[in-house]
Design a protein around this motif. Structure first.
Motif, PDB file in Angstrom:
ATOM      1  N   VAL A 103      11.526  -6.678   2.418  1.00  0.00           N
ATOM      2  CA  VAL A 103      11.011  -8.037   2.272  1.00  0.00           C
ATOM      3  C   VAL A 103      10.063  -8.321   3.430  1.00  0.00           C
ATOM      4  CG1 VAL A 103      11.599 -10.492   2.152  1.00  0.00           C
ATOM      5  CG2 VAL A 103      13.140  -8.802   1.131  1.00  0.00           C
ATOM      6  N   TYR A 104       8.855  -8.783   3.095  1.00  0.00           N
ATOM      7  CA  TYR A 104       7.924  -9.224   4.121  1.00  0.00           C
ATOM      8  C   TYR A 104       8.440 -10.539   4.679  1.00  0.00           C
ATOM      9  CZ  TYR A 104       4.238  -5.803   3.486  1.00  0.00           C
ATOM     10  OH  TYR A 104       3.512  -4.644   3.461  1.00  0.00           O
ATOM     11  N   ALA A 105       8.661 -10.595   5.994  1.00  0.00           N
ATOM     12  CA  ALA A 105       9.235 -11.780   6.632  1.00  0.00           C
ATOM     13  C   ALA A 105       8.351 -13.011   6.437  1.00  0.00           C
ATOM     14  CB  ALA A 105       9.466 -11.515   8.120  1.00  0.00           C
ATOM     15  N   GLU A 106       7.054 -12.844   6.540  1.00  0.00           N
ATOM     16  CA  GLU A 106       6.134 -13.973   6.478  1.00  0.00           C
ATOM     17  C   GLU A 106       6.003 -14.566   5.072  1.00  0.00           C
ATOM     18  OE1 GLU A 106       1.391 -14.373   6.953  1.00  0.00           O
ATOM     19  OE2 GLU A 106       2.431 -13.555   8.710  1.00  0.00           O
ATOM     20  N   ARG A 113      14.610  -4.225  11.037  1.00  0.00           N
ATOM     21  CA  ARG A 113      13.367  -4.989  11.001  1.00  0.00           C
ATOM     22  C   ARG A 113      12.306  -4.094  11.611  1.00  0.00           C
ATOM     23  NH1 ARG A 113      12.610 -11.083  11.172  1.00  0.00           N
ATOM     24  NH2 ARG A 113      10.366 -11.225  11.058  1.00  0.00           N
ATOM     25  N   GLU A 114      11.271  -3.810  10.865  1.00  0.00           N
ATOM     26  CA  GLU A 114      10.198  -2.923  11.298  1.00  0.00           C
ATOM     27  C   GLU A 114       8.861  -3.598  11.004  1.00  0.00           C
ATOM     28  OE1 GLU A 114      10.447   0.043  12.778  1.00  0.00           O
ATOM     29  OE2 GLU A 114      12.610   0.292  12.613  1.00  0.00           O
ATOM     30  N   GLN A 115       7.768  -2.905  11.331  1.00  0.00           N
ATOM     31  CA  GLN A 115       6.433  -3.378  10.989  1.00  0.00           C
ATOM     32  C   GLN A 115       5.739  -2.348  10.131  1.00  0.00           C
ATOM     33  OE1 GLN A 115       4.412  -4.337  14.659  1.00  0.00           O
ATOM     34  NE2 GLN A 115       5.192  -6.432  14.604  1.00  0.00           N
ATOM     35  N   ASP A 116       4.941  -2.829   9.166  1.00  0.00           N
ATOM     36  CA  ASP A 116       4.170  -1.909   8.336  1.00  0.00           C
ATOM     37  C   ASP A 116       2.921  -1.480   9.086  1.00  0.00           C
ATOM     38  OD1 ASP A 116       2.326  -3.998   8.113  1.00  0.00           O
ATOM     39  OD2 ASP A 116       2.556  -4.219   5.947  1.00  0.00           O
ATOM     40  N   GLU A 117       2.059  -0.711   8.413  1.00  0.00           N
ATOM     41  CA  GLU A 117       0.861  -0.182   9.059  1.00  0.00           C
ATOM     42  C   GLU A 117      -0.129  -1.265   9.448  1.00  0.00           C
ATOM     43  OE1 GLU A 117       0.035   0.012   4.596  1.00  0.00           O
ATOM     44  OE2 GLU A 117       1.726   0.507   5.877  1.00  0.00           O
ATOM     45  N   GLY A 148       0.816  -1.196   0.000  1.00  0.00           N
ATOM     46  CA  GLY A 148       0.000   0.000   0.000  1.00  0.00           C
ATOM     47  C   GLY A 148       0.856   1.254   0.000  1.00  0.00           C
ATOM     48  N   PRO A 149       0.218   2.413  -0.187  1.00  0.00           N
ATOM     49  CA  PRO A 149       0.959   3.675  -0.227  1.00  0.00           C
ATOM     50  C   PRO A 149       1.776   3.926   1.036  1.00  0.00           C
ATOM     51  CG  PRO A 149      -1.282   4.016  -0.999  1.00  0.00           C
ATOM     52  CD  PRO A 149      -1.205   2.611  -0.477  1.00  0.00           C
ATOM     53  N   MET A 150       1.225   3.632   2.214  1.00  0.00           N
ATOM     54  CA  MET A 150       1.968   3.890   3.448  1.00  0.00           C
ATOM     55  C   MET A 150       3.131   2.912   3.593  1.00  0.00           C
ATOM     56  SD  MET A 150       1.153   6.617   4.742  1.00  0.00           S
ATOM     57  CE  MET A 150       2.141   6.504   6.200  1.00  0.00           C
ATOM     58  N   THR A 151       2.969   1.663   3.160  1.00  0.00           N
ATOM     59  CA  THR A 151       4.083   0.717   3.198  1.00  0.00           C
ATOM     60  C   THR A 151       5.206   1.215   2.308  1.00  0.00           C
ATOM     61  OG1 THR A 151       2.632  -1.151   3.632  1.00  0.00           O
ATOM     62  CG2 THR A 151       4.796  -1.654   2.726  1.00  0.00           C
ATOM     63  N   ARG A 152       4.859   1.696   1.114  1.00  0.00           N
ATOM     64  CA  ARG A 152       5.886   2.218   0.203  1.00  0.00           C
ATOM     65  C   ARG A 152       6.554   3.447   0.804  1.00  0.00           C
ATOM     66  NH1 ARG A 152       1.794   0.798  -3.710  1.00  0.00           N
ATOM     67  NH2 ARG A 152       1.139   2.961  -3.701  1.00  0.00           N
ATOM     68  N   ALA A 153       5.782   4.326   1.440  1.00  0.00           N
ATOM     69  CA  ALA A 153       6.364   5.523   2.068  1.00  0.00           C
ATOM     70  C   ALA A 153       7.256   5.128   3.233  1.00  0.00           C
ATOM     71  CB  ALA A 153       5.264   6.466   2.550  1.00  0.00           C
ATOM     72  N   ASN A 176       8.073  11.862   7.624  1.00  0.00           N
ATOM     73  CA  ASN A 176       6.638  11.781   7.847  1.00  0.00           C
ATOM     74  C   ASN A 176       6.155  10.328   7.868  1.00  0.00           C
ATOM     75  OD1 ASN A 176       6.958  11.329   5.108  1.00  0.00           O
ATOM     76  ND2 ASN A 176       5.212  12.577   4.492  1.00  0.00           N
ATOM     77  N   ALA A 177       7.087   9.384   7.852  1.00  0.00           N
ATOM     78  CA  ALA A 177       6.784   7.960   8.026  1.00  0.00           C
ATOM     79  C   ALA A 177       7.440   7.523   9.336  1.00  0.00           C
ATOM     80  CB  ALA A 177       7.337   7.141   6.862  1.00  0.00           C
ATOM     81  N   THR A 178       6.829   6.591  10.030  1.00  0.00           N
ATOM     82  CA  THR A 178       7.374   6.169  11.320  1.00  0.00           C
ATOM     83  C   THR A 178       8.514   5.191  11.100  1.00  0.00           C
ATOM     84  OG1 THR A 178       5.738   4.400  11.428  1.00  0.00           O
ATOM     85  CG2 THR A 178       5.184   6.478  12.515  1.00  0.00           C
ATOM     86  N   PHE A 179       9.728   5.690  11.146  1.00  0.00           N
ATOM     87  CA  PHE A 179      10.903   4.866  10.921  1.00  0.00           C
ATOM     88  C   PHE A 179      11.987   5.236  11.906  1.00  0.00           C
ATOM     89  CE2 PHE A 179      15.131   4.437   9.165  1.00  0.00           C
ATOM     90  CZ  PHE A 179      15.166   3.066   8.993  1.00  0.00           C
ATOM     91  N   SER A 180      12.714   4.242  12.412  1.00  0.00           N
ATOM     92  CA  SER A 180      13.856   4.511  13.278  1.00  0.00           C
ATOM     93  C   SER A 180      14.973   3.530  12.967  1.00  0.00           C
ATOM     94  CB  SER A 180      13.458   4.412  14.752  1.00  0.00           C
ATOM     95  OG  SER A 180      13.068   3.098  15.057  1.00  0.00           O
TER      96      SER A 180
END
Length: 174
Positions: A158-161, A129-133, A5-10, A106-110
């Protein structure tokens, strides 16, 4: 197959540029400061993001002199109607004896991006390793290579699952 989705891409886009967190006060050698300052200027890039579909990504990046021998940057990328804004600092952190990049977006990333110097090129690598929305685990690998003539950005998400992936390469020039 997972649909990005758009937020995952952002979110993924935020990961590829730099990391979050604050760089400590810098006390770099004159050569390290000169290397950082050599990237100051206006940069533009256009590339392709490949996942379930191919999409064009368009970016602008501005690097300017900062305080205490640091270089500030701000940028914006547009991808499929989604805009990512970033801002941060590049510095040589004497206490850690390395180049580091700090970012807010403006995206939640650390994360922390560490840079390695080879001649007049500075390369930052990031693995997170992070989580999407939707709460799905993402493995993020990113590299940004700065040289006086060009900036090269590459990232993989890459989606882990599922193993589904998103890859982008964006070359920048002044």
């Amino acid at each position: 197959m997972t649909t990005f989705g758009p937020m995952t891409r952002a979110f993924a886009l935020a990961a590829f540029v730099f990391s979050a967190g604050a760089a400590a006060p810098a006390m770099a050698a004159p050569a390290d400061v000169a290397l950082l300052k050599s990237y100051v200027g206006e940069w533009r890039g256009r590339g392709v993001v490949t996942g379930a579909e191919k999409e064009t990504i368009v970016c602008r990046l501005s690097l300017s002199d900062g305080n205490q021998d640091k270089v500030n940057y701000s940028g914006r990328c547009t991808l499929a109607g989604t805009t990512l804004s970033i801002a941060g600092t590049l510095a040589y952190v004497d206490a850690n004896k390395r180049f580091e990049a700090a970012m807010t977006s403006n995206a939640t990333f650390s994360g922390v991006a560490v840079g390695q110097k080879r001649g007049s090129t500075l390369t930052f690598n990031l693995r997170e390793r992070e989580q999407d929305e939707e709460g799905k685990d993402l493995n993020i690998t990113a590299q940004i290579k700065l040289s006086p003539e060009a900036i090269q950005v590459a990232f993989d998400v890459v989606y882990a699952e599922s193993g589904d992936s998103l890859r982008a390469e964006v070359p920048f020039s002044k």
